[in-house]
Write a protein that holds these residues in place. Structure first.
Motif, PDB file in Angstrom:
ATOM      1  N   SER A  20      46.973  69.773 -49.578  1.00 59.85           N
ATOM      2  CA  SER A  20      46.546  69.243 -50.790  1.00 59.85           C
ATOM      3  C   SER A  20      45.037  68.988 -50.910  1.00 59.85           C
ATOM      4  O   SER A  20      44.386  69.165 -51.861  1.00 59.85           O
ATOM      5  N   ASN A  44      42.547  69.090 -56.061  1.00 63.92           N
ATOM      6  CA  ASN A  44      43.176  69.226 -57.491  1.00 63.92           C
ATOM      7  C   ASN A  44      42.447  68.617 -58.435  1.00 63.92           C
ATOM      8  O   ASN A  44      41.690  67.705 -58.380  1.00 63.92           O
ATOM      9  N   GLN A  45      42.854  69.209 -59.804  1.00 65.16           N
ATOM     10  CA  GLN A  45      42.020  68.992 -60.865  1.00 65.16           C
ATOM     11  C   GLN A  45      43.158  68.347 -61.904  1.00 65.16           C
ATOM     12  O   GLN A  45      44.174  68.706 -62.139  1.00 65.16           O
ATOM     13  N   LEU A  46      42.805  67.340 -62.688  1.00 67.80           N
ATOM     14  CA  LEU A  46      43.570  66.774 -63.742  1.00 67.80           C
ATOM     15  C   LEU A  46      43.349  67.619 -65.089  1.00 67.80           C
ATOM     16  O   LEU A  46      42.160  67.525 -65.714  1.00 67.80           O
ATOM     17  N   TRP A  51      48.220  67.747 -63.220  1.00 66.42           N
ATOM     18  CA  TRP A  51      47.520  68.083 -61.740  1.00 66.42           C
ATOM     19  C   TRP A  51      47.591  69.677 -61.386  1.00 66.42           C
ATOM     20  O   TRP A  51      48.539  70.295 -61.651  1.00 66.42           O
ATOM     21  N   ARG A 113      52.424  67.088 -57.523  1.00 63.98           N
ATOM     22  CA  ARG A 113      51.965  65.870 -57.743  1.00 63.98           C
ATOM     23  C   ARG A 113      52.336  65.172 -59.441  1.00 63.98           C
ATOM     24  O   ARG A 113      52.365  64.132 -59.477  1.00 63.98           O
ATOM     25  N   ASN A 114      52.472  66.121 -60.298  1.00 65.06           N
ATOM     26  CA  ASN A 114      52.870  65.816 -61.541  1.00 65.06           C
ATOM     27  C   ASN A 114      54.325  65.092 -61.593  1.00 65.06           C
ATOM     28  O   ASN A 114      55.283  65.488 -61.065  1.00 65.06           O
ATOM     29  N   SER A 369      48.378  57.932 -57.862  1.00 63.41           N
ATOM     30  CA  SER A 369      49.194  58.673 -58.808  1.00 63.41           C
ATOM     31  C   SER A 369      50.504  58.016 -58.844  1.00 63.41           C
ATOM     32  O   SER A 369      50.711  57.002 -58.174  1.00 63.41           O
TER      33      SER A 369
END
Length: 530
Positions: A20, A44-46, A51, A113-114, A369
């Motif tokens: 990650s 990671n980017q939102l 994500w 992660r979503n 999250s």
């Protein structure tokens, strides 16, 4: 052979894991000893509420990690990597990478992660009569169908991150059974996807008229020990931009980080287990038999050789601790103190052991999250105390360490108390255990079980996938994976074990009762967008 001779003769084995927050490469010799490593840090980017990691970030990170490995080899041994005995690719499990007819990625990579897949996961769990987690690939594709996303009709193949990298390096659309078990449930008899569930899914979406059936777009499953392809000329150039690495190197099946964690901790045999605790955390208990019924908090996956595993996965673990350590680092810099981040971690972790066993009434929620095990689709990191609680540094740090394993405890209490699962050994690895004994003692209190930590576990999943590549390349006696790890790799070493302190266990039980009641506070913060 010396490490240099091993590298020069092409006998070294490479394992790469895309985690990650870090991509790590480990080079091992024929005796499974790490002899070089490289790494690349990423985040990671939102993007549009989801994500993700961009394709550019994936390849830039992978190439930089390999270049860092080459740099380490040249600095240490004065030689170049030109050939290898075997390569293995591992990555964070689950998620969704769908591809079209021109092999283009149809939507940005949706990571584990979503938590936007609640409707899909609930409907599939009912249809399959099997717990289907939010982060599984089948949940992601069905949620896209429920959302009427236009890309779905164009899918010709979908896979995980490890499967994608492996495909691009070898041309083979395959997946190790452990990683595949995070896409769709596995039939333990056939060691393949459940045909019954595939048929149910196809019937469920038949009215959509898609030009594909589910099995046609899934990667083929392979077991540990099998050869899953060879490095192509194009793959060699993509991995090593210096063009020193030769094509033709064999690959083991690509695996997920859960499987490599099991391998790195010698926990693929029944009645063994492991806990990985870093950005996220999960426990893996290899079962003697199936559970009596499905549980929403427990995922059923497999070892890399196809044994049934009960997995408790938590989206959050050390991220909030890292944020607090950053605050302490800033304070140290502000007052002109010489600051070493590693020393801050060590001192604060050790200070936590001076705290009250129940943390003096303090509570923390580390939900950066959402946390499905706690029933929350989104998260807000919170620290909660009353005016009468014992608020001091030791209790503050102990509270944050407890928070890092609370969700793990909630899930494992079902296994140990409700299902009476028996475990002979649980081995821990990951960043939470870098400070000797502290995280180990906290986890022992949470699970009420002895916890072992091995020195080699610090090498992590990159070492684990290198071991799987070695199992494919250097196993002339065709030992089972469990026997290979037990007899060849670990040779009876079970690490340093800590048994639960009764006072710690009693304190943790009091803490977890307050923690569960306080989840209403966390839910309120989420519901009110603050």
């Amino acid at each position: 052979m010396t490490p240099k001779e091993t590298i020069q003769n092409g006998r070294a084995i490479l394992g790469i894991e895309l985690g990650s927050t870090r991509i790590k490469a480990v080079l091992i010799d024929a005796d499974n000893n790490p002899i070089a490593q490289g790494s690349h840090t990423w985040e990671n980017q939102l993007v549009d509420g989801l994500w993700t990691y961009s394709v550019d970030a994936i390849w830039t990170g992978l190439q930089d990690c390999y270049a860092d490995l080459r740099k380490n080899v040249k600095a240490t041994y004065g030689t170049e990597i030109e050939s290898l005995a075997a390569i293995g690719i591992s990555a964070m499990m689950h998620g969704y990478m769908p591809f079209g007819g021109n092999d283009e990625l149809l939507v940005p990579f949706r990571t584990w992660r979503n938590t936007n897949t609640g409707a899909a996961a609930a409907e599939l769990s009912e249809l399959f009569e099997y717990n289907i987690p939010l982060r599984w690939s089948i949940s992601h594709i069905y949620q896209a169908i429920l959302n009427d996303e236009p890309h779905v009709k164009d899918i010709t193949f979908f896979t995980t991150l490890a499967g994608y990298i492996h495909w691009q390096l070898t041309g083979e659309q395959v997946l190790g059974i452990g990683d595949a078990s995070g896409m769709l449930p596995i039939d333990l008899e056939t060691k393949d996807y459940s045909q019954q569930m595939i048929d149910k899914f196809d019937a469920l979406v038949a009215h959509k008229g898609y030009p594909w059936k589910l099995r046609q777009i899934l990667p083929k499953i392979q077991l540990a020990g099998e050869c899953a392809g060879r490095l192509t000329e194009e793959g060699a150039r993509r991995l090593d931009v210096s063009h020193h690495l030769h094509a033709g190197i064999p690959f083991c099946p690509p695996e997920g980080d859960a499987g490599t964690g099991m391998v790195a901790t010698n926990a693929v045999k029944q009645r063994t287990g492991n806990v990985s605790a870093g950005t996220s955390s999960f426990s893996m208990i290899v079962l003697e038999k199936d559970l009596s019924r499905p549980y929403e908090m427990i995922d059923m996956v497999t070892t890399p050789d196809g044994s049934l595993v009960a997995m408790v996965h938590c989206n959050n673990c050390t991220s909030d601790i890292n944020a607090w350590v950053s605050v302490f680092r800033e304070y140290g810099e502000m007052i002109g103190a010489k600051v070493d981040v590693g020393e801050i971690y060590d001192k604060l972790f050790k200070k936590a052991l001076e705290g009250d066993a129940d943390c003096g009434g303090l509570i923390a929620y580390n939900y950066v999250s959402g946390e499905p095990v706690a029933g929350l689709a989104d998260g807000r990191p919170l620290f909660v105390r009353s005016a009468t609680d014992k608020f001091n540094l030791a209790n503050f740090m102990r509270t944050n360490l407890y928070a890092s394993v609370c969700v793990l405890k909630i899930g494992n209490d079902i296994l140990f108390h409700d299902e009476n699962v028996q475990v002979d050994r649980i081995t821990a690895h990951g960043g939470l255990f870098k400070t000797p004994l502290v995280g180990q003692r906290i986890l022992a209190a949470a699970l009420g079980s002895p916890i072992s930590v091995m020195q080699t576990a610090g090498e992590g999943g990159a070492w684990g996938i290198a071991l799987l590549a070695g199992y494919m390349a250097n196993n002339p006696d065709r030992l089972t994976l469990a026997d290979y790890l037990e007899k060849v790799v670990f040779a009876g070493n079970t690490g340093t074990s800590i048994t639960p302190d009764p006072a710690d266990v009693e304190g943790f039980e009091k803490y977890i009762a307050d923690y569960k009641r306080g989840l209403a506070i966390e839910k309120c913060a989420v519901d009110n967008k603050k």
